[in-house]
Design a protein around this motif. Structure first.
Motif, PDB file in Angstrom:
ATOM      1  N   GLY A 203       0.827  -1.195   0.000  1.00 28.25           N
ATOM      2  CA  GLY A 203       0.000   0.000   0.000  1.00 28.25           C
ATOM      3  C   GLY A 203       0.854   1.233   0.000  1.00 28.25           C
ATOM      4  O   GLY A 203       2.044   1.168  -0.250  1.00 28.25           O
ATOM      5  N   GLY A 204       0.279   2.354   0.264  1.00 25.23           N
ATOM      6  CA  GLY A 204       1.081   3.560   0.289  1.00 25.23           C
ATOM      7  C   GLY A 204       0.850   4.389  -0.945  1.00 25.23           C
ATOM      8  O   GLY A 204       0.440   3.906  -1.978  1.00 25.23           O
ATOM      9  N   LYS A 205       1.133   5.667  -0.789  1.00 23.93           N
ATOM     10  CA  LYS A 205       0.799   6.612  -1.844  1.00 23.93           C
ATOM     11  C   LYS A 205       2.045   7.076  -2.575  1.00 23.93           C
ATOM     12  O   LYS A 205       2.307   6.679  -3.687  1.00 23.93           O
ATOM     13  CB  LYS A 205       0.075   7.806  -1.212  1.00 23.93           C
ATOM     14  CG  LYS A 205      -1.035   7.390  -0.237  1.00 23.93           C
ATOM     15  CD  LYS A 205      -2.357   7.184  -0.949  1.00 23.93           C
ATOM     16  CE  LYS A 205      -3.475   6.820   0.008  1.00 23.93           C
ATOM     17  NZ  LYS A 205      -3.445   5.446   0.510  1.00 23.93           N
ATOM     18  N   GLU A 206       2.848   7.878  -1.864  1.00 21.31           N
ATOM     19  CA  GLU A 206       4.022   8.423  -2.506  1.00 21.31           C
ATOM     20  C   GLU A 206       5.172   7.452  -2.282  1.00 21.31           C
ATOM     21  O   GLU A 206       5.518   7.150  -1.146  1.00 21.31           O
ATOM     22  CB  GLU A 206       4.372   9.744  -1.839  1.00 21.31           C
ATOM     23  CG  GLU A 206       4.648  10.860  -2.789  1.00 21.31           C
ATOM     24  CD  GLU A 206       4.730  12.150  -2.014  1.00 21.31           C
ATOM     25  OE1 GLU A 206       5.835  12.669  -1.907  1.00 21.31           O
ATOM     26  OE2 GLU A 206       3.686  12.609  -1.503  1.00 21.31           O
ATOM     27  N   THR A 207       5.744   6.961  -3.326  1.00 21.01           N
ATOM     28  CA  THR A 207       6.818   6.003  -3.146  1.00 21.01           C
ATOM     29  C   THR A 207       7.888   6.168  -4.206  1.00 21.01           C
ATOM     30  O   THR A 207       7.611   6.559  -5.325  1.00 21.01           O
ATOM     31  CB  THR A 207       6.316   4.542  -3.209  1.00 21.01           C
ATOM     32  OG1 THR A 207       6.281   4.136  -4.572  1.00 21.01           O
ATOM     33  CG2 THR A 207       4.950   4.378  -2.614  1.00 21.01           C
ATOM     34  N   LYS A 208       9.104   5.871  -3.803  1.00 20.65           N
ATOM     35  CA  LYS A 208      10.226   5.856  -4.743  1.00 20.65           C
ATOM     36  C   LYS A 208      10.910   4.509  -4.645  1.00 20.65           C
ATOM     37  O   LYS A 208      11.137   3.994  -3.548  1.00 20.65           O
ATOM     38  CB  LYS A 208      11.251   6.931  -4.369  1.00 20.65           C
ATOM     39  CG  LYS A 208      10.807   8.343  -4.681  1.00 20.65           C
ATOM     40  CD  LYS A 208      11.199   8.743  -6.085  1.00 20.65           C
ATOM     41  CE  LYS A 208      10.871  10.225  -6.320  1.00 20.65           C
ATOM     42  NZ  LYS A 208      11.073  10.606  -7.732  1.00 20.65           N
ATOM     43  N   GLU A 209      11.242   3.964  -5.794  1.00 22.95           N
ATOM     44  CA  GLU A 209      12.054   2.757  -5.829  1.00 22.95           C
ATOM     45  C   GLU A 209      13.468   3.147  -6.237  1.00 22.95           C
ATOM     46  O   GLU A 209      13.646   4.005  -7.099  1.00 22.95           O
ATOM     47  CB  GLU A 209      11.509   1.768  -6.867  1.00 22.95           C
ATOM     48  CG  GLU A 209      10.225   1.097  -6.442  1.00 22.95           C
ATOM     49  CD  GLU A 209       9.618   0.239  -7.545  1.00 22.95           C
ATOM     50  OE1 GLU A 209       8.786  -0.610  -7.236  1.00 22.95           O
ATOM     51  OE2 GLU A 209       9.973   0.430  -8.734  1.00 22.95           O
ATOM     52  N   PHE A 210      14.451   2.477  -5.622  1.00 20.08           N
ATOM     53  CA  PHE A 210      15.844   2.719  -5.977  1.00 20.08           C
ATOM     54  C   PHE A 210      16.266   1.603  -6.913  1.00 20.08           C
ATOM     55  O   PHE A 210      16.385   0.454  -6.502  1.00 20.08           O
ATOM     56  CB  PHE A 210      16.711   2.761  -4.723  1.00 20.08           C
ATOM     57  CG  PHE A 210      16.438   3.973  -3.881  1.00 20.08           C
ATOM     58  CD1 PHE A 210      15.330   4.032  -3.056  1.00 20.08           C
ATOM     59  CD2 PHE A 210      17.274   5.078  -3.946  1.00 20.08           C
ATOM     60  CE1 PHE A 210      15.064   5.165  -2.302  1.00 20.08           C
ATOM     61  CE2 PHE A 210      17.013   6.213  -3.188  1.00 20.08           C
ATOM     62  CZ  PHE A 210      15.907   6.254  -2.360  1.00 20.08           C
ATOM     63  N   MET A 211      16.452   1.972  -8.167  1.00 19.29           N
ATOM     64  CA  MET A 211      16.667   0.968  -9.201  1.00 19.29           C
ATOM     65  C   MET A 211      18.113   0.915  -9.665  1.00 19.29           C
ATOM     66  O   MET A 211      18.742   1.942  -9.907  1.00 19.29           O
ATOM     67  CB  MET A 211      15.802   1.306 -10.424  1.00 19.29           C
ATOM     68  CG  MET A 211      14.338   1.029 -10.207  1.00 19.29           C
ATOM     69  SD  MET A 211      14.040  -0.749 -10.278  1.00 19.29           S
ATOM     70  CE  MET A 211      12.274  -0.764  -9.986  1.00 19.29           C
ATOM     71  N   LEU A 212      18.583  -0.315  -9.828  1.00 18.97           N
ATOM     72  CA  LEU A 212      19.854  -0.531 -10.511  1.00 18.97           C
ATOM     73  C   LEU A 212      19.492  -0.806 -11.966  1.00 18.97           C
ATOM     74  O   LEU A 212      18.802  -1.783 -12.261  1.00 18.97           O
ATOM     75  CB  LEU A 212      20.580  -1.736  -9.915  1.00 18.97           C
ATOM     76  CG  LEU A 212      21.862  -2.134 -10.634  1.00 18.97           C
ATOM     77  CD1 LEU A 212      22.967  -1.136 -10.322  1.00 18.97           C
ATOM     78  CD2 LEU A 212      22.291  -3.534 -10.238  1.00 18.97           C
ATOM     79  N   LEU A 213      19.934   0.055 -12.857  1.00 17.00           N
ATOM     80  CA  LEU A 213      19.591  -0.141 -14.264  1.00 17.00           C
ATOM     81  C   LEU A 213      20.541  -1.168 -14.873  1.00 17.00           C
ATOM     82  O   LEU A 213      21.752  -0.992 -14.886  1.00 17.00           O
ATOM     83  CB  LEU A 213      19.681   1.182 -15.026  1.00 17.00           C
ATOM     84  CG  LEU A 213      18.733   2.275 -14.517  1.00 17.00           C
ATOM     85  CD1 LEU A 213      18.841   3.515 -15.377  1.00 17.00           C
ATOM     86  CD2 LEU A 213      17.291   1.787 -14.466  1.00 17.00           C
ATOM     87  N   THR A 214      19.972  -2.267 -15.333  1.00 16.93           N
ATOM     88  CA  THR A 214      20.762  -3.340 -15.941  1.00 16.93           C
ATOM     89  C   THR A 214      19.846  -4.185 -16.810  1.00 16.93           C
ATOM     90  O   THR A 214      18.672  -4.359 -16.505  1.00 16.93           O
ATOM     91  CB  THR A 214      21.418  -4.241 -14.867  1.00 16.93           C
ATOM     92  OG1 THR A 214      21.764  -5.497 -15.456  1.00 16.93           O
ATOM     93  CG2 THR A 214      20.473  -4.517 -13.710  1.00 16.93           C
TER      94      THR A 214
END
Length: 567
Positions: A203-214
């Motif tokens: 759940g949750g509204k405002e979220t950021k994911e920390f992505m490793l681009l690969t």
RNA sequence: CGGGGCGUAGCGCAGCUUGGUUAGCGCGCAUGUUUUGGGAACAUGAGGUCGCGAGUUCGAAUCCCGCCGCCCCGACCA
């Protein structure tokens, strides 16, 4: 540590069916072993690195005022029933019973347990805010574990939870956690891209994911080269093409399409293109049927539909349900005559003379237009963004990249505190809900990510910060007394200088030791070999593959300087 | 959960199509000799419920059925 005492079974070969580089190298270098699918043993080298990553996380979390604790791994089922997630997360929950028959789950995440703890212990606004975290094994019955430590059923996670009086407090801690995460990944040597994301089951509204681009990533990320906007495909916002081109209406008619129940078959049969078709998907939203319409070549974003409907459970209707609600079999659904709520993707608003299902076997309707559909339609963005879609912010086309999610910060707000009634008394004596945030990092996944991105043909290349040891001291010829004396002396000096050193004192040939050293990937190699006779040793940089010959008196200083500049 | 592949010594594999000696090869392991800066050489040796179960057969690693496990690809998520 002397290599002769180290439990580090390196492998010359790996199972042929292992694909991912990090998986292969961590197995070969003796960092991990697998017990069963998605469950790994951390051997001494792997555990050292895991510990170093954990310590970096602790350091950055503590700096931001978070406190470490340790919560139970076994959770009583009732607690999960309170939040309702025993149902919404049932697929990943691993449960068992004790001798009395009481049911438990192994913790896949800890919102319930921590919220229960805090609500029992916190009464007053004076006790808030709180920011608590732990580093602990999580258990999830993943549908498909893969890639070694990339996706496990049992994995080490740092999970943190914040409790605040109000939104302002939440924003402050959320930003602090964002800062902490940025530093953590940087210190671990990972180049991470924060992207907008959706809350998922947590759940949750405002979220950021920390992505490793690969390319090895599991998620699709859309990035705007114009303004820097980056988002997970599941929520990426794009501008809908709303040009209304003039096109004369054709007469609507029903045509026979025997056996054509997929988009491809219908297109082949009618000599049409997928973008001229509208597919009508029947979903069950909290037990009630709805129809969602989308262009034939697009993919429905179920997350968007769920949010639009405000539904907690959304799943595709079964063939029986489709027959019941549309009157026709799977593959022939269409909006005309349907008695269930209709939702349509904005992209198809100005489509004309399109093809839809006729809600009967082997029949489609061609040259349909919106005026033919009498029911009310709710228009919304329902499809996934794809590469080339136009950025809502700046109008540039997106590029698409693959990514692995390394961490996630959410503003949970009241999604847990409300069902679990986590309240405090404010200054005026009013009872108020606590506002929550949650913050997760896949600790074991970080190891896989670093291994995946930092390696060469010879093996792993660890950054100094999380390498199992800082220095790999190699005694080239264990039978040479001069070499052994110098190597022993360097080893003792390094220990005295509190430098993390692995001393390969084994009676192996030099080649074997060099191969193992490169495979394990400790950043500094010190080789005591032929030059020992002149009182010199070789210092080699694992990553740069550059060596220098150093006088024995300068070795410790040289190494110390290298470590300092690397950290 | 759907699709594909695999399961034979610690690791990597062959054998199975077409059933038939004592199941084989490389690496690793043990012992000895030589060697000693990029996964040494020679010699000797140990190591196997052929994933499990049931079946066909005089006889099964090999054929049939069921189950289990593992890897990869898709729907789900740190």
């Amino acid at each position: 540590m002397r290599y002769s005492h180290l439990f580090a079974p390196t492998l010359r070969e790996v199972p042929a069916d292992v694909e991912m580089v990090s998986h292969k190298l961590l197995l070969r270098a003796g960092f991990i072993r697998q017990l069963v699918t998605g469950v790994y043993e951390f051997l001494p080298l792997g555990y050292r690195t895991l510990t170093k990553v954990s310590d970096i996380i602790r350091d950055e979390m503590n700096k931001q005022g978070a406190q470490e604790l340790l919560l139970p791994a076994m959770h009583p089922k009732e607690l999960w029933a309170e939040s309702g997630r025993d149902v919404t997360m049932s697929e990943v929950l691993i449960g068992f019973k004790d001798r009395k028959g009481t049911e438990y789950y192994l913790g896949p995440t800890h919102e319930e347990v921590i919220t229960n703890l805090v609500r029992k212990s916190v009464q007053s606004y004076r006790d808030l805010p709180l920011n608590l975290y732990q580093i602990q094994m999580k258990f999830r019955d993943e549908a498909r574990p893969r890639g070694g430590l990339i996706r496990c059923r049992e994995f080490l996670m740092k999970d943190g939870y914040s409790f605040d009086r109000d939104e302002e407090g939440l924003n402050i801690v959320y930003n602090k956690m964002f800062e902490a995460y940025t530093s953590i990944f940087k210190r671990c040597g990972l180049d991470i891209t924060p992207v907008d994301a959706s809350g998922g089951a947590i759940g949750g509204k405002e979220t950021k994911e920390f992505m490793l681009l690969t390319d090895a990533g599991e998620d699709s990320i859309l990035i705007c080269p114009g303004c820097g906007y980056a988002a997970n495909q599941e929520i990426a916002d794009f501008r809908v093409d709303d040009t209304d081109e003039f096109m004369p209406f054709q007469p609507i008619r029903t045509v026979s399409t025997p056996g054509a129940h997929t988009i491809e078959q219908v297109c082949n049969f009618l000599k049409a293109y997928p973008y001229q078709l509208i597919k009508t998907l029947i979903y069950m939203a909290d037990g009630k049927p709805v129809a969602a319409m989308i262009r034939g070549d697009r993919e429905l974003n179920e997350g968007r539909l769920r949010v639009l409907l405000g539904a907690s459970a959304l799943e595709m209707a079964t063939p029986e349900q489709i027959l019941e609600y549309t009157g026709g079999p799977v593959g022939f659904s269409g909006p005309i005559g349907l008695n269930i709520p209709l939702y349509a993707d904005e992209e198809i608003r100005y489509l004309k003379n399109f093809v839809i299902g006729a809600n009967e076997l082997d029949a489609h309707i061609i040259n349909a237009n919106w005026s033919d559909i009498k029911s009310d339609i709710t228009w919304s963005k329902l499809r996934f963004a794809v590469e080339g879609d136009i950025c809502e912010v700046c109008g540039e086309p997106f590029i698409e990249k693959r990514g692995i999610e390394m961490g996630h910060v959410f503003k949970l707000k009241y999604s847990i505190s409300e069902p679990m009634n986590a309240v405090y008394t404010d200054e005026e004596g009013n009872e108020k809900l606590m506002i929550m945030g949650c913050y997760g990092i896949g600790v074991s996944r970080i190891i896989a990510a670093v291994a995946e991105t930092s390696n060469d043909a010879n093996g792993l290349i660890w950054p100094m910060s999380i390498a199992p040891f800082q220095v790999h001291l190699i005694l080239a010829n264990a039978t040479d007394e001069v070499q052994r004396l110098l190597a022993d002396s360097i080893y003792n000096q390094l220990l005295s200088a509190k430098i993390d050193v692995l001393y390969d004192d084994r009676e192996e040939r030099a080649g074997v030791k060099f191969k193992d050293a490169d495979l394990i990937g400790i950043p500094i190699q010190v080789i005591v070999g032929k030059t020992a006779a002149d009182g010199k040793a070789e210092i080699r940089d694992r990553a740069a593959k550059l060596s220098e010959i150093v006088e024995k008196m300068q070795i410790i200083d040289n190494i110390s300087n290298r470590i300092q500049s690397a950290l």
